[in-house]
Write a protein that holds these residues in place. Structure first.
Motif, PDB file in Angstrom:
ATOM      1  N   GLU A  68      -5.657   5.382  -0.924  1.00  0.00           N
ATOM      2  CA  GLU A  68      -4.848   4.199  -0.600  1.00  0.00           C
ATOM      3  C   GLU A  68      -3.669   4.585   0.284  1.00  0.00           C
ATOM      4  O   GLU A  68      -3.320   3.874   1.238  1.00  0.00           O
ATOM      5  CB  GLU A  68      -4.348   3.539  -1.879  1.00  0.00           C
ATOM      6  CG  GLU A  68      -3.547   2.263  -1.630  1.00  0.00           C
ATOM      7  CD  GLU A  68      -2.992   1.680  -2.917  1.00  0.00           C
ATOM      8  OE1 GLU A  68      -2.680   0.475  -2.949  1.00  0.00           O
ATOM      9  OE2 GLU A  68      -2.869   2.433  -3.914  1.00  0.00           O
ATOM     10  N   SER A 120       0.865  -1.194   0.000  1.00  0.00           N
ATOM     11  CA  SER A 120       0.000   0.000   0.000  1.00  0.00           C
ATOM     12  C   SER A 120       0.898   1.238   0.000  1.00  0.00           C
ATOM     13  O   SER A 120       1.152   1.845   1.058  1.00  0.00           O
ATOM     14  CB  SER A 120      -0.925   0.008   1.223  1.00  0.00           C
ATOM     15  OG  SER A 120      -1.739  -1.145   1.257  1.00  0.00           O
ATOM     16  N   ALA A 145      -2.611   3.444   4.186  1.00  0.00           N
ATOM     17  CA  ALA A 145      -1.288   2.903   4.505  1.00  0.00           C
ATOM     18  C   ALA A 145      -0.669   3.606   5.708  1.00  0.00           C
ATOM     19  O   ALA A 145       0.051   2.990   6.502  1.00  0.00           O
ATOM     20  CB  ALA A 145      -0.373   3.031   3.288  1.00  0.00           C
TER      21      ALA A 145
END
Length: 209
Positions: free
Chosen positions: A123, A109, A127
């Motif tokens: 995304e 990620s 992370a």
């Protein structure tokens, strides 16, 4: 058997050249009991022997224990070294293991950005939460938050400043997720270390130490 002035005797009478002899009792002339006198002497001798043995044993004990003095006190153990930073399970934090964990997170990620943006993608934001969890589980080592920009289409000549702003924004998110600010150092690398594509180059990475 009785005699003139003598008492009752438990000894036996034997005949010899000198006449009758009385053993273990009073004779006809009123003598004392030989068995009783001999027994008393043996008892006194036994008591004296026991007293000597007891005195010798006490002397031996005193000699072995050094005259009753207390044994010297044991030396105090040396102070233990300062404890190393530990993780949640109590084991010392290994910087190499922590770095591998952070790399695994960013490999699956990545913390990436759109062109000219300082906020990570959806995304990338997810992370950051995973990175913060890894850092909370391994307290201690300092971490450098590195911001990167693409060689082109990423602010032109302001690539270094843009990369620093990206790193600072991720550091704030880590702090909000429970990572102490004292552990974090912000660095803007700019476009100096691009990856294979422009999209991959616009990123933030974490380095332990």
């Amino acid at each position: 058997m009785t005699g003139g002035g003598g008492g009752l005797h438990r000894g036996r009478v034997t005949d010899g050249a000198g006449g009758a002899h009385w053993w273990g009792g009073r004779g006809p002339a009123g003598g004392g009991s030989h068995s009783r006198t001999g027994g008393r002497r043996r008892l006194l001798a036994l008591v004296a022997l026991l007293a000597l043995l007891l005195a010798g044993g006490v002397a031996a004990v005193v000699s072995l224990t050094g005259g009753g003095e207390a044994p010297p006190a044991a030396a105090a153990p040396p102070p233990s070294p300062a404890a190393a930073p530990t993780g949640a399970a109590g084991a010392a934090t290994d910087p190499a293991v922590l770095q591998q964990t952070l790399d695994d997170v960013t490999a699956t990620s990545p913390v990436r950005f759109a062109a000219d943006a300082t906020e990570p993608t959806a995304e990338g934001a997810a992370a950051v939460e995973r990175l913060a969890a890894a850092l909370r589980a391994s307290p201690g080592p300092a971490v450098t938050v590195e911001g990167h920009s693409a060689p082109v289409s990423d602010g032109g000549g302001r690539g270094v400043r843009l990369s620093e702003e990206r790193a600072a924004g991720i550091a704030r998110r880590l702090e909000a997720a429970g990572v102490p600010a004292a552990r974090l150092r912000v660095v803007g690398v700019g476009p100096a270390r691009p990856l294979a594509t422009l999209e991959e180059s616009r990123r933030v990475e974490l380095r332990v130490g």
